[in-house]
Each structure stands twice: as C-alpha cells, then as structure tokens.
Design a protein around this motif. Structure first.
Motif, PDB file in Angstrom:
ATOM      1  N   ARG A  65       0.841  -1.195   0.000  1.00 35.34           N
ATOM      2  CA  ARG A  65       0.000   0.000   0.000  1.00 35.34           C
ATOM      3  C   ARG A  65       0.877   1.246   0.000  1.00 35.34           C
ATOM      4  N   ALA A  66       0.447   2.261  -0.765  1.00 36.93           N
ATOM      5  CA  ALA A  66       1.100   3.571  -0.776  1.00 36.93           C
ATOM      6  C   ALA A  66       0.026   4.625  -0.506  1.00 36.93           C
ATOM      7  N   SER A  67       0.341   5.569   0.372  1.00 32.94           N
ATOM      8  CA  SER A  67      -0.611   6.610   0.768  1.00 32.94           C
ATOM      9  C   SER A  67      -0.015   7.985   0.534  1.00 32.94           C
ATOM     10  N   ALA A  68      -0.898   8.961   0.370  1.00 36.44           N
ATOM     11  CA  ALA A  68      -0.435  10.339   0.193  1.00 36.44           C
ATOM     12  C   ALA A  68      -1.534  11.304   0.622  1.00 36.44           C
ATOM     13  N   GLN A  69      -1.129  12.501   0.991  1.00 37.40           N
ATOM     14  CA  GLN A  69      -2.084  13.563   1.292  1.00 37.40           C
ATOM     15  C   GLN A  69      -1.430  14.906   1.019  1.00 37.40           C
ATOM     16  N   THR A  70      -2.254  15.888   0.692  1.00 38.02           N
ATOM     17  CA  THR A  70      -1.726  17.232   0.489  1.00 38.02           C
ATOM     18  C   THR A  70      -1.910  18.036   1.764  1.00 38.02           C
ATOM     19  N   THR A  71      -1.168  19.132   1.856  1.00 35.97           N
ATOM     20  CA  THR A  71      -1.279  20.046   2.991  1.00 35.97           C
ATOM     21  C   THR A  71      -1.624  21.430   2.462  1.00 35.97           C
ATOM     22  N   ALA A  72      -1.738  22.367   3.366  1.00 35.15           N
ATOM     23  CA  ALA A  72      -2.057  23.742   2.990  1.00 35.15           C
ATOM     24  C   ALA A  72      -0.924  24.398   2.211  1.00 35.15           C
ATOM     25  N   ASN A  73       0.237  23.767   2.142  1.00 37.48           N
ATOM     26  CA  ASN A  73       1.319  24.298   1.312  1.00 37.48           C
ATOM     27  C   ASN A  73       0.940  24.286  -0.166  1.00 37.48           C
ATOM     28  N   PHE A 123      -9.835   7.498  -2.301  1.00 41.05           N
ATOM     29  CA  PHE A 123      -9.465   8.844  -2.722  1.00 41.05           C
ATOM     30  C   PHE A 123     -10.493   9.810  -2.151  1.00 41.05           C
ATOM     31  N   GLU A 124     -10.015  10.879  -1.535  1.00 42.12           N
ATOM     32  CA  GLU A 124     -10.906  11.875  -0.939  1.00 42.12           C
ATOM     33  C   GLU A 124     -10.460  13.272  -1.341  1.00 42.12           C
ATOM     34  N   THR A 125     -11.434  14.086  -1.688  1.00 41.83           N
ATOM     35  CA  THR A 125     -11.215  15.495  -1.974  1.00 41.83           C
ATOM     36  C   THR A 125     -11.977  16.298  -0.929  1.00 41.83           C
ATOM     37  N   ILE A 126     -11.305  17.264  -0.315  1.00 43.27           N
ATOM     38  CA  ILE A 126     -11.930  18.094   0.716  1.00 43.27           C
ATOM     39  C   ILE A 126     -11.778  19.554   0.324  1.00 43.27           C
ATOM     40  N   TYR A 127     -12.887  20.273   0.362  1.00 41.52           N
ATOM     41  CA  TYR A 127     -12.825  21.722   0.179  1.00 41.52           C
ATOM     42  C   TYR A 127     -13.154  22.365   1.514  1.00 41.52           C
ATOM     43  N   SER A 128     -12.232  23.182   2.038  1.00 42.12           N
ATOM     44  CA  SER A 128     -12.439  23.909   3.279  1.00 42.12           C
ATOM     45  C   SER A 128     -12.856  25.339   2.934  1.00 42.12           C
ATOM     46  N   SER A 143      -2.564  24.177  -1.243  1.00 41.80           N
ATOM     47  CA  SER A 143      -3.737  25.046  -1.294  1.00 41.80           C
ATOM     48  C   SER A 143      -4.276  25.196   0.122  1.00 41.80           C
ATOM     49  N   LYS A 144      -4.693  26.386   0.493  1.00 33.65           N
ATOM     50  CA  LYS A 144      -5.256  26.646   1.822  1.00 33.65           C
ATOM     51  C   LYS A 144      -6.708  26.172   1.920  1.00 33.65           C
ATOM     52  N   HIS A 145      -7.328  25.846   0.781  1.00 29.63           N
ATOM     53  CA  HIS A 145      -8.741  25.461   0.764  1.00 29.63           C
ATOM     54  C   HIS A 145      -8.993  24.059   0.222  1.00 29.63           C
ATOM     55  N   LEU A 146      -8.189  23.591  -0.726  1.00 31.12           N
ATOM     56  CA  LEU A 146      -8.442  22.323  -1.401  1.00 31.12           C
ATOM     57  C   LEU A 146      -7.408  21.283  -0.980  1.00 31.12           C
ATOM     58  N   PHE A 147      -7.902  20.117  -0.528  1.00 30.89           N
ATOM     59  CA  PHE A 147      -7.032  19.062  -0.013  1.00 30.89           C
ATOM     60  C   PHE A 147      -7.389  17.729  -0.664  1.00 30.89           C
ATOM     61  N   PHE A 148      -6.382  16.882  -0.847  1.00 26.93           N
ATOM     62  CA  PHE A 148      -6.566  15.541  -1.400  1.00 26.93           C
ATOM     63  C   PHE A 148      -5.854  14.546  -0.498  1.00 26.93           C
ATOM     64  N   ASN A 149      -6.426  13.376  -0.338  1.00 21.34           N
ATOM     65  CA  ASN A 149      -5.726  12.306   0.369  1.00 21.34           C
ATOM     66  C   ASN A 149      -6.239  10.973  -0.138  1.00 21.34           C
ATOM     67  N   GLY A 150      -5.436   9.944   0.067  1.00 20.66           N
ATOM     68  CA  GLY A 150      -5.863   8.623  -0.355  1.00 20.66           C
ATOM     69  C   GLY A 150      -4.748   7.614  -0.326  1.00 20.66           C
ATOM     70  N   TYR A 151      -5.098   6.418  -0.776  1.00 19.24           N
ATOM     71  CA  TYR A 151      -4.107   5.348  -0.854  1.00 19.24           C
ATOM     72  C   TYR A 151      -4.472   4.398  -1.989  1.00 19.24           C
ATOM     73  N   ALA A 152      -3.486   3.658  -2.441  1.00 14.26           N
ATOM     74  CA  ALA A 152      -3.681   2.590  -3.410  1.00 14.26           C
ATOM     75  C   ALA A 152      -3.008   1.353  -2.830  1.00 14.26           C
ATOM     76  N   ALA A 153      -3.663   0.215  -2.983  1.00 10.99           N
ATOM     77  CA  ALA A 153      -3.131  -1.039  -2.441  1.00 10.99           C
ATOM     78  C   ALA A 153      -3.312  -2.146  -3.474  1.00 10.99           C
ATOM     79  N   TYR A 154      -2.453  -3.143  -3.365  1.00 12.57           N
ATOM     80  CA  TYR A 154      -2.545  -4.285  -4.276  1.00 12.57           C
ATOM     81  C   TYR A 154      -2.359  -5.569  -3.477  1.00 12.57           C
TER      82      TYR A 154
END
Length: 179
Positions: free
Chosen positions: A16-24, A48-53, A26-37
């Motif tokens: 499994r590999a995971s990743a997420q974005t920070t406010a660096n 996969f998740e998209t968050i708008y603050s 975008s201060k409003h738009l965030f992404f996070n998720g993982y892929a596994a095999y």
C-alpha cells in the motif's frame, strides 16, 4: 511505514502507498488517499478523498474549526469489524490475529459529507453514503426470510449529526485528529 506491507486471507501479501496534500499546496483544497494491491486476489484497491475547506487552513483540512465539504470513493477488502477500528485497518500490527479471520468482504463506497464546527463547541454534519458489499473468503450474506444467500448487497444512507462539546480541544496528527 506501518501500513505499507500487510497481509490477510483475501489479499495475501499486500502493498500500500498513501499520500495527502497540505495547505502548502492550497489553503482550501485538499486531497488524500491510498492505493493497495493484493498479490493473492490480484485486485487494486484504494481510497481517494477530496476536501474543500471554506476557511483557510494552516496545515490540514481537519484543523478546528471545520467548515468542510468532502467527497470520497473507496474500494477495499475488509472484515466486518474493520469499520470500527480506531486505528488504520492496514496497520501491520493488526495483521497479527489471535484467531482466524475468514469472514471478509469487498466494499465499494461513495460518500459526500459536509462538516461545520463552531467555537462554542457546537458542531453538525450532513452525510450521504452509498455502499456495496461483496462476500469474500468464507463470508456469506443470508436473506432474512431464509430464502438463499446473496453474493452482494447495497445500501444507501443519509445522516444528520449534531454535537455539543464545550471547551473541547484537539491534537492533530498526520493521520487523524484526537480530542
């Protein structure tokens, strides 16, 4: 690190590999998720998740107070009890079980959620979720009327939640927020 390599009866050895974005980014738009095999079932899984603050964030979307709209998609294998774990289900240490876990299912889930928190401790959320569960390993879904079994079933739900916790504070970690 502790979610990169795990195993279970359906996946076998799992990477499994995971990743997420920070406010660096975008201060409003965030992404996070993982892929596994899974090397036994040869299926790709993930979330996969998209968050708008609506408020600017310093680091992460889950910072207090939340005023977030999120959309997510998840397809993964799990046991029925995995949804209640307080830790990540892919934690390598949860791979070691005291008993045989052979009741597994593939879960495909779509979710749309709005969360709003206020400084006085009041919060509410609105959520719509659609999911489909497919039996795997030795899991069986039986009809309530006793007329055979299903290989899969789907559910849809809409929830509204209210909470009042005056004076509550939070500690943010890379994976979650703890009261």
């Amino acid at each position: 690190i502790n979610t990169m390599m795990t195993s279970n009866r359906v996946d076998g050895f799992r990477l499994r590999a995971s990743a997420q974005t920070t406010a660096n980014l975008s201060k409003h738009l965030f992404f996070n998720g993982y892929a596994a095999y899974g090397f036994k079932d040869h299926r790709v899984k993930g979330k996969f998740e998209t968050i708008y603050s609506f408020d600017k964030k310093e680091d992460l979307a889950r910072e207090f107070p939340k005023n977030n709209l999120s959309a997510s998609f998840m397809y993964d294998v799990m046991s029925p009890s995995d949804q209640f774990l307080r830790t990540d289900k892919d934690n390598v240490f949860t791979s070691f079980k005291w008993t045989l876990v052979n009741q597994m299912m593939y879960v495909r889930e779509y979710q749309l959620k709005y969360e709003r928190e206020y400084n006085n401790g009041f919060s509410f959320n609105l959520r719509f979720r659609n999911s489909n569960r497919e039996a795997a390993d030795e899991m069986h879904f039986m009809r309530l009327n006793g007329d055979g079994e299903l290989s899969q079933f789907g559910t849809s739900e809409a929830t509204v939640g209210f909470r009042f916790a005056p004076g509550e504070t939070f500690v943010n970690t890379k994976q979650r927020r703890l009261p």
